[in-house]
Design a protein around this motif. Sequence first.
Motif, PDB file in Angstrom:
ATOM      1  N   THR A 638     -13.099   6.254 -25.264  1.00 45.67           N
ATOM      2  CA  THR A 638     -14.134   5.348 -24.759  1.00 45.67           C
ATOM      3  C   THR A 638     -14.212   5.302 -23.240  1.00 45.67           C
ATOM      4  OG1 THR A 638     -12.640   3.449 -24.733  1.00 45.67           O
ATOM      5  CG2 THR A 638     -13.849   3.876 -26.780  1.00 45.67           C
ATOM      6  N   GLY A 639     -13.152   5.753 -22.562  1.00 47.67           N
ATOM      7  CA  GLY A 639     -13.102   5.649 -21.107  1.00 47.67           C
ATOM      8  C   GLY A 639     -12.739   4.270 -20.600  1.00 47.67           C
ATOM      9  N   VAL A 640     -12.402   3.366 -21.477  1.00 48.81           N
ATOM     10  CA  VAL A 640     -12.063   1.996 -21.071  1.00 48.81           C
ATOM     11  C   VAL A 640     -10.698   1.985 -20.381  1.00 48.81           C
ATOM     12  CG1 VAL A 640     -11.499  -0.321 -21.905  1.00 48.81           C
ATOM     13  CG2 VAL A 640     -13.498   0.897 -22.802  1.00 48.81           C
ATOM     14  N   ILE A 641     -10.640   1.296 -19.249  1.00 41.96           N
ATOM     15  CA  ILE A 641      -9.426   1.222 -18.432  1.00 41.96           C
ATOM     16  C   ILE A 641      -8.791  -0.156 -18.596  1.00 41.96           C
ATOM     17  CG2 ILE A 641      -8.514   1.292 -16.077  1.00 41.96           C
ATOM     18  CD1 ILE A 641     -11.035   3.006 -15.402  1.00 41.96           C
ATOM     19  N   GLU A 642      -7.496  -0.166 -18.818  1.00 40.10           N
ATOM     20  CA  GLU A 642      -6.736  -1.415 -18.793  1.00 40.10           C
ATOM     21  C   GLU A 642      -5.799  -1.365 -17.589  1.00 40.10           C
ATOM     22  OE1 GLU A 642      -3.120  -3.761 -21.091  1.00 40.10           O
ATOM     23  OE2 GLU A 642      -4.012  -1.968 -21.997  1.00 40.10           O
ATOM     24  N   LEU A 643      -5.879  -2.390 -16.751  1.00 34.60           N
ATOM     25  CA  LEU A 643      -4.938  -2.504 -15.643  1.00 34.60           C
ATOM     26  C   LEU A 643      -3.683  -3.168 -16.197  1.00 34.60           C
ATOM     27  CD1 LEU A 643      -4.459  -2.054 -12.614  1.00 34.60           C
ATOM     28  CD2 LEU A 643      -5.387  -4.341 -12.203  1.00 34.60           C
ATOM     29  N   ALA A 644      -2.685  -2.334 -16.493  1.00 30.62           N
ATOM     30  CA  ALA A 644      -1.501  -2.821 -17.193  1.00 30.62           C
ATOM     31  C   ALA A 644      -0.574  -3.630 -16.294  1.00 30.62           C
ATOM     32  CB  ALA A 644      -0.738  -1.639 -17.798  1.00 30.62           C
ATOM     33  N   ARG A 645      -0.454  -3.221 -15.029  1.00 27.90           N
ATOM     34  CA  ARG A 645       0.434  -3.921 -14.112  1.00 27.90           C
ATOM     35  C   ARG A 645       0.001  -3.622 -12.688  1.00 27.90           C
ATOM     36  NH1 ARG A 645       7.042  -3.342 -13.492  1.00 27.90           N
ATOM     37  NH2 ARG A 645       7.315  -5.167 -12.147  1.00 27.90           N
ATOM     38  N   TYR A 646       0.245  -4.578 -11.801  1.00 23.64           N
ATOM     39  CA  TYR A 646      -0.153  -4.380 -10.410  1.00 23.64           C
ATOM     40  C   TYR A 646       0.816  -5.135  -9.514  1.00 23.64           C
ATOM     41  CZ  TYR A 646      -3.268  -3.213  -6.574  1.00 23.64           C
ATOM     42  OH  TYR A 646      -3.806  -2.655  -5.440  1.00 23.64           O
ATOM     43  N   SER A 647       1.319  -4.444  -8.492  1.00 26.48           N
ATOM     44  CA  SER A 647       2.216  -5.106  -7.545  1.00 26.48           C
ATOM     45  C   SER A 647       1.835  -4.748  -6.119  1.00 26.48           C
ATOM     46  CB  SER A 647       3.674  -4.717  -7.800  1.00 26.48           C
ATOM     47  OG  SER A 647       3.952  -3.440  -7.260  1.00 26.48           O
ATOM     48  N   VAL A 648       2.144  -5.675  -5.221  1.00 26.22           N
ATOM     49  CA  VAL A 648       1.915  -5.485  -3.795  1.00 26.22           C
ATOM     50  C   VAL A 648       3.189  -5.870  -3.063  1.00 26.22           C
ATOM     51  CG1 VAL A 648       0.493  -6.073  -1.803  1.00 26.22           C
ATOM     52  CG2 VAL A 648      -0.502  -6.166  -4.104  1.00 26.22           C
ATOM     53  N   SER A 649       3.664  -4.978  -2.220  1.00 31.05           N
ATOM     54  CA  SER A 649       4.757  -5.300  -1.308  1.00 31.05           C
ATOM     55  C   SER A 649       4.163  -5.300   0.087  1.00 31.05           C
ATOM     56  CB  SER A 649       5.887  -4.278  -1.427  1.00 31.05           C
ATOM     57  OG  SER A 649       6.468  -4.339  -2.714  1.00 31.05           O
ATOM     58  N   ASP A 650       4.134  -6.484   0.707  1.00 27.54           N
ATOM     59  CA  ASP A 650       3.347  -6.692   1.914  1.00 27.54           C
ATOM     60  C   ASP A 650       4.208  -7.087   3.098  1.00 27.54           C
ATOM     61  OD1 ASP A 650       0.662  -6.134   1.845  1.00 27.54           O
ATOM     62  OD2 ASP A 650       0.086  -8.033   0.942  1.00 27.54           O
ATOM     63  N   ASP A 651       3.842  -6.538   4.243  1.00 26.67           N
ATOM     64  CA  ASP A 651       4.367  -7.004   5.523  1.00 26.67           C
ATOM     65  C   ASP A 651       3.225  -7.705   6.247  1.00 26.67           C
ATOM     66  OD1 ASP A 651       5.301  -7.432   8.090  1.00 26.67           O
ATOM     67  OD2 ASP A 651       5.197  -5.313   8.660  1.00 26.67           O
ATOM     68  N   VAL A 652       3.206  -9.033   6.140  1.00 29.85           N
ATOM     69  CA  VAL A 652       2.207  -9.816   6.867  1.00 29.85           C
ATOM     70  C   VAL A 652       2.886 -10.598   7.994  1.00 29.85           C
ATOM     71  CG1 VAL A 652       0.601 -10.001   4.949  1.00 29.85           C
ATOM     72  CG2 VAL A 652       2.370 -11.743   5.225  1.00 29.85           C
ATOM     73  N   GLY A 653       4.031 -10.072   8.454  1.00 31.59           N
ATOM     74  CA  GLY A 653       4.775 -10.776   9.474  1.00 31.59           C
ATOM     75  C   GLY A 653       5.394 -12.029   8.887  1.00 31.59           C
ATOM     76  N   ARG A 654       5.502 -13.058   9.696  1.00 24.49           N
ATOM     77  CA  ARG A 654       6.066 -14.318   9.236  1.00 24.49           C
ATOM     78  C   ARG A 654       5.039 -15.061   8.390  1.00 24.49           C
ATOM     79  NH1 ARG A 654       7.859 -19.436  13.019  1.00 24.49           N
ATOM     80  NH2 ARG A 654       9.277 -20.444  11.538  1.00 24.49           N
ATOM     81  N   ALA A 655       5.380 -15.420   7.199  1.00 28.66           N
ATOM     82  CA  ALA A 655       4.466 -16.131   6.297  1.00 28.66           C
ATOM     83  C   ALA A 655       4.626 -17.636   6.509  1.00 28.66           C
ATOM     84  CB  ALA A 655       4.752 -15.765   4.848  1.00 28.66           C
ATOM     85  N   ILE A 656       3.635 -18.260   7.116  1.00 30.26           N
ATOM     86  CA  ILE A 656       3.703 -19.706   7.369  1.00 30.26           C
ATOM     87  C   ILE A 656       3.695 -20.469   6.058  1.00 30.26           C
ATOM     88  CG2 ILE A 656       2.514 -21.664   8.449  1.00 30.26           C
ATOM     89  CD1 ILE A 656       3.790 -19.660  10.415  1.00 30.26           C
TER      90      ILE A 656
END
Length: 775
Positions: A638-656
């Motif tokens: 069918t071409g249907v996509i499932e987003l099974a898992r998603y992660s982000v490792s971020d450097d946004v400096g100091r997180a207030i």
Amino acid sequence: MTTKFGLAQPVRRVEDPRLLKGAGRYTDDIVLPGMLCGVVLRSPHAAAKIARLATEAAASLPGVKAIYTAADLKADGLGPLPCAAPVQNRDGSPMASPPHPVLAEGAVRHVGDPVAFIVAESVQAGRNAAEAIEVDYDILPATTDTATAMDPGKPLVWPDVTDNRAFDWEIGDKAATEAEFARAAHVTRLTIVNNRIVVSSIEARAAVADYDAAAGRWTLYANTQGGWLVKNLIGPLFGTEPDRFRIITPDVGGGFGMKLFLYAEHVLTCYAARKLGQPVKWAAERSEAFVCDTQGRDNVTLGELAIDADGRFLALRTRNVANMGAYLSTFAPYIPTYAGTGVLSSIYGFKAIYANVLGVFTNTVPVDAYRGAGRPESNYLVERLVDAAARELGIDRVELRRRNMVPPSAMPHSTPVGKTYDSGDFRIILDAALATMDYAGFAARRARAAAAGKRRGIGLAYYLEATGGDPTERAEIRFADDGCVDVFVGTQSTGQGHETAYVQLTADRLGIDGEKIRIRQGDTDTIPVGGGTGGARSLYSEGQAILLTSDSVVAKGKKAAAEVLEAAEADIAFADGRFSIVGTDRGIDILALAAEQRQRAAAGQAVTTLDAAEIANIDAHTFPNGCHIAEVEIDPETGVIELARYSVSDDVGRAINPLIVRGQVAGGVAQGYGQAVLERTAYDPESGQLLSGSFMDYALPRANELPDIEVELLEIPCVSNPLGVKGAGEAGAVGSPPAVINAIIDALSADGVLHIDMPATPERVWRALTLAKAA
């Protein structure tokens, strides 16, 4: 409340109770005495001459107060909408800059182009009049496709703009880049489409204008991202000083760049309010927003990556065709040029970069900044190229990235496109992301999916953002009679949680209970200057202004405390919200001191009050960065996509406030995922009609299509501002499109699918698989 937790704590948003209880006040909630309703008659054609425009019959209908056309505006001396960010062609000549009329003058150039403005006692009366206006159009051929807009024989949007080319711009050392390509062992080439986006903020645009004839001043209520820009642009259009306009921005339900700009409806409501002597409101319906709000992205880009025999990146060369739409919006030329190319180096140690950007006119809605504003487009190109190069060279895609990353020892690092990164440890972020997603264990997960007849893929993208915005920002702190503290800021929240972050900063600096701090924003009379919100600038810009102003409060407080406590100013110390005489137990609370000084001033005494205002110079921007990893599962039938898992490792400096940062990143990921697999802005190539003109045909991501977005914050403080923060508002939307598309290609590559453009809809995925099988 906030003093208990302080900075770097996940404090819940202080603005949420008010909004959740229905106490928010948005532009369309504003009702002024005697207010009239505005309705815009818009063109149903993408390209046409206006042969006849007759309004007499419509003007005689019940409830209709006035109908205005371009002739009326011209007679009263109103100018066109300005483009505030022109660029030069690479030969030094100015770009093509045709006028952007408030109402169409003799011709229309996209579906939705405003033709007339009706003012009536009700919206329905205005709509009836719009239907009764007689317009004879001589329909012309239209140009809508970005890639072919400059082809010979294409219909011209503007008769005096050759080949529909708005500008031909360049950056970088072309000779040095060509030299690196000449010695490259391998060159990867890729042409990609960055699809056009309908912004779709939850709150549609609106404007309410009131004119005070005695004072000769307007008050415009509008859901902007900072009223100061609107004020500065609209004044000259009316042939008057900007200070004749007071812009009030109430609560705003999402902006994403689209609400930054000066629009025709701002001008029309102000014009009508002056002409009629009554307030006038215009509010867009959703279908209208599809054809009158600026849209985003819409680039077709050729990217070339030169690599040496050791798999080291030598140079990057790009040719980007960027769709401007029918008119140049406020910042449109700046977005694909200076904004977008500034991050082409990304996290990699390129020796040379050359970028050529061609802006083109088409018979479509104007395009301008959309969350990330040029930076997502460049990051998408680079990360797609890196994955393609890894496949062609047979090098692991993680290893290829790691091999070419700028090391922390090289900071500050100057790029070939003129940026200087102050900080960053890209390898640490990459390794953390791989561990979070169990990258090493993916093969087993892919095998399980294959056993069930599915295709599973994992994609990664390392992004780097360059924040932007005004070079200064202002804050003012006033101690109010009710014992609270008002902090006036020059940015504008559109849902990000600014109030909470600013309360945290003020509470931490002045030792005041957060419940006693109020954030004031959105009024250009009470806040004389401000940079507004855009380019993920708010916290590091306004934060610096709040720190500077807080320091002034403390300095004034020491002098005031010396007066009250009858001590030398040099003997006064400040800590935890209290001024005290060093070495004694004598002191006074900051709020009590402020109240005491107000009382003395009211009694006519010469005293030092604590109120202060400062303007901070923003000497350097920030470079948030991070690694996104997406894991998808695809049904090949069918071409249907499932987003099974998603992660982000971020450097946004100091997180207030880590809670707010994670929410911002997750929201950006959702928008990027929507662009990657769902959102298709489709124009009919013959008529120029917008075929995806409602949510029946334009798909946005839904909650059930997204897993929990895992956001890991690794703090590598920025060294160019005292807070150590980096902008986080746009980061999620920058990294997610390439991560998702790389995951899809990884899932399908064994079937021979090595390229797919956004949006990767089920039909496109199914078609790509079918064609690959037949090849």
